[in-house]
Design a protein around this motif. Structure first.
Motif, PDB file in Angstrom:
ATOM      1  N   ALA A  70      72.587  32.238  30.402  1.00 12.96           N
ATOM      2  CA  ALA A  70      71.488  31.383  31.454  1.00 12.96           C
ATOM      3  C   ALA A  70      71.427  30.158  30.820  1.00 12.96           C
ATOM      4  O   ALA A  70      70.910  29.635  29.812  1.00 12.96           O
ATOM      5  CB  ALA A  70      70.061  32.052  31.555  1.00 12.96           C
ATOM      6  N   PRO A  71      72.090  29.090  31.513  1.00 13.40           N
ATOM      7  CA  PRO A  71      72.021  27.620  31.195  1.00 13.40           C
ATOM      8  C   PRO A  71      70.586  27.002  31.504  1.00 13.40           C
ATOM      9  O   PRO A  71      70.065  27.447  32.705  1.00 13.40           O
ATOM     10  CB  PRO A  71      73.244  27.055  31.869  1.00 13.40           C
ATOM     11  N   VAL A  72      70.152  26.342  30.623  1.00 14.96           N
ATOM     12  CA  VAL A  72      68.747  25.937  31.051  1.00 14.96           C
ATOM     13  C   VAL A  72      69.057  24.006  30.678  1.00 14.96           C
ATOM     14  O   VAL A  72      69.087  23.490  29.619  1.00 14.96           O
ATOM     15  CB  VAL A  72      67.682  26.199  29.743  1.00 14.96           C
ATOM     16  N   ILE A  92      64.473  34.568  33.762  1.00 13.81           N
ATOM     17  CA  ILE A  92      65.581  33.753  33.331  1.00 13.81           C
ATOM     18  C   ILE A  92      66.566  33.812  34.496  1.00 13.81           C
ATOM     19  O   ILE A  92      66.721  34.932  35.116  1.00 13.81           O
ATOM     20  CB  ILE A  92      66.293  33.986  32.067  1.00 13.81           C
ATOM     21  N   ARG A  93      67.373  32.778  34.915  1.00 15.48           N
ATOM     22  CA  ARG A  93      68.327  32.704  35.854  1.00 15.48           C
ATOM     23  C   ARG A  93      69.709  32.683  35.254  1.00 15.48           C
ATOM     24  O   ARG A  93      70.037  31.637  34.481  1.00 15.48           O
ATOM     25  CB  ARG A  93      68.036  31.535  36.640  1.00 15.48           C
ATOM     26  N   VAL A  94      70.418  33.661  35.222  1.00 13.98           N
ATOM     27  CA  VAL A  94      71.697  33.975  34.277  1.00 13.98           C
ATOM     28  C   VAL A  94      72.857  33.716  35.634  1.00 13.98           C
ATOM     29  O   VAL A  94      72.541  33.752  36.776  1.00 13.98           O
ATOM     30  CB  VAL A  94      71.755  35.337  34.153  1.00 13.98           C
ATOM     31  N   GLU A  95      73.824  33.209  35.143  1.00  7.71           N
ATOM     32  CA  GLU A  95      75.027  32.743  35.820  1.00  7.71           C
ATOM     33  C   GLU A  95      76.222  33.535  35.266  1.00  7.71           C
ATOM     34  O   GLU A  95      76.169  33.537  34.071  1.00  7.71           O
ATOM     35  CB  GLU A  95      75.292  31.287  35.953  1.00  7.71           C
ATOM     36  N   ASP A  96      77.254  33.558  36.133  1.00  4.53           N
ATOM     37  CA  ASP A  96      78.367  34.300  35.578  1.00  4.53           C
ATOM     38  C   ASP A  96      79.733  33.266  35.446  1.00  4.53           C
ATOM     39  O   ASP A  96      80.666  33.870  35.251  1.00  4.53           O
ATOM     40  CB  ASP A  96      78.815  35.516  36.302  1.00  4.53           C
ATOM     41  N   GLY A  97      79.418  32.073  35.673  1.00  7.94           N
ATOM     42  CA  GLY A  97      80.582  31.156  35.742  1.00  7.94           C
ATOM     43  C   GLY A  97      81.329  30.886  36.862  1.00  7.94           C
ATOM     44  O   GLY A  97      82.238  30.055  37.059  1.00  7.94           O
ATOM     45  N   ASN A  98      81.012  31.954  37.919  1.00  7.72           N
ATOM     46  CA  ASN A  98      81.863  31.676  39.193  1.00  7.72           C
ATOM     47  C   ASN A  98      80.854  31.240  40.412  1.00  7.72           C
ATOM     48  O   ASN A  98      81.125  31.318  41.675  1.00  7.72           O
ATOM     49  CB  ASN A  98      82.323  33.104  39.554  1.00  7.72           C
TER      50      ASN A  98
END
Length: 252
Positions: A70-72, A92-98
C-alpha cells in the motif's frame, strides 16, 4: 544525481488481514463489522520509506514473499484510515502495480504494535513537511562553481613608486598671517646677553645701514648695553625730524 534509497521505518512480527465490506455512509469504518475471528490472511508488516512516500508491505513470515503493498503519499489520508471503534485496526488501500486497487482491513494482535505503526507514519510525514518548509525558505540553490574551462580575470591597478630620493622633504613652517618663514641667517648661536633674532627676515633699506629688523613689531622696551645698534639709537635722538617724517620707522 544519487538515486533515492529505501529505508525501513517499522517492522512488527504479526498482523491480520480482513475483507472490508463496502462502506455504506461517510461515518467511517467499524472493525466490529469485519468478522474478526475469521481473518483472510496473516503475516508480517513492514513499513518503509523512499523519498517522501511511505510503503506498507505485507510479507510472509517465513519466506518474506510480498503479499500486498500500500503506497502512502500522505497521512492521514485515503491510503491509511483508522477505524472508529478500535485503536488496533486500520483500513489500507493496496495496489498491484497495474492500476488495480482494493481496500482491506489491517489488525494488530498487540496494541503496542499498532501504536508504534501509527507513530512511525506520523513521524515520517512530519519530516516531509519540515523538509518542504525548509526548501521554501531557502529558495532555489545557486550554482556558483566554475564550469570546465571557465576562467576569471582580475584587474589590479599598479601602484606607482615615487621617483627620486627616498627621503621626504620637510614642509616649510608657516609664519604669521599664513606666510612662510625663511630659515634664520647663518651665524653662531646668540650669547646670553644678546637678543634672539626677530621673527621677520632682515632686509637692507636703501641708503642706510639700518635693517628692517628694527621695524618689527613688537620691539623690546630697552636695548642691552651690548646691543650692536646702540650707537645708532644715540644718533637718532639728534634727528627727530627725520625719524618722524618716515611713518615706517620707530623712534628709540
Amino acid at each position: 544525481e544519487a538515486e533515492e534509497y529505501e529505508s525501513v521505518l517499522c517492522v512488527k512480527p504479526a498482523v491480520l488481514v480482513y475483507r472490508v465490506p463496502p462502506r455504506a455512509s461517510n461515518r467511517g469504518y467499524r472493525a466490529a463489522e469485519w468478522q474478526l475471528d475469521q481473518p483472510a490472511w496473516s503475516g508480517r508488516p513492514r513499513l518503509t520509506a523512499k523519498g517522501s512516500a511511505a510503503f506498507i508491505k505485507l510479507e510472509d513470515k517465513t519466506s518474506g514473499e510480498l503479499f500486498a503493498q500500500a503506497p502512502v503519499e500522505q497521512f492521514p489520508g485515503l491510503a491509511v484510515e483508522a477505524v472508529t471503534d478500535s485503536s488496533r485496526y486500520f483500513v489500507i488501500r493496496v495496489e498491484d502495480g497495474n492500476g488495480r486497487r482494493a481496500f482491506i482491513g489491517l489488525g494488530f494482535v498487540d496494541r503496542g504494535d499498532a501504536f508504534d505503526f501509527n507513530v512511525a507514519l506520523q513521524d515520517h510525514f512530519k519530516w516531509v513537511r519540515q523538509q518542504s518548509e525548509l526548501d521554501l525558505e531557502q529558495g532555489p540553490k545557486l550554482d556558483l562553481g566554475f564550469k570546465e574551462g571557465q576562467t576569471i580575470k582580475l584587474n589590479i591597478a599598479n601602484v606607482k613608486k615615487k621617483e627620486g630620493g627616498t627621503g621626504s622633504t620637510r614642509p616649510r613652517p608657516a609664519g604669521l598671517g599664513g606666510l612662510s618663514l625663511l630659515p634664520p641667517p647663518p651665524g653662531g648661536k646668540p650669547s646670553s646677553g644678546e637678543r634672539p633674532p626677530p621673527l621677520c627676515t632682515p632686509s637692507q633699506l636703501p641708503g642706510t645701514p639700518i635693517t628692517d629688523s628694527l621695524l618689527c613689531w613688537p620691539q623690546p622696551t630697552a636695548a642691552p648695553a651690548a646691543d650692536v645698534w646702540g650707537d645708532f639709537a644715540k644718533a637718532s635722538g639728534s634727528a627727530p625730524t627725520q625719524a618722524q617724517g618716515n611713518t615706517g620707522w620707530v623712534q628709540f
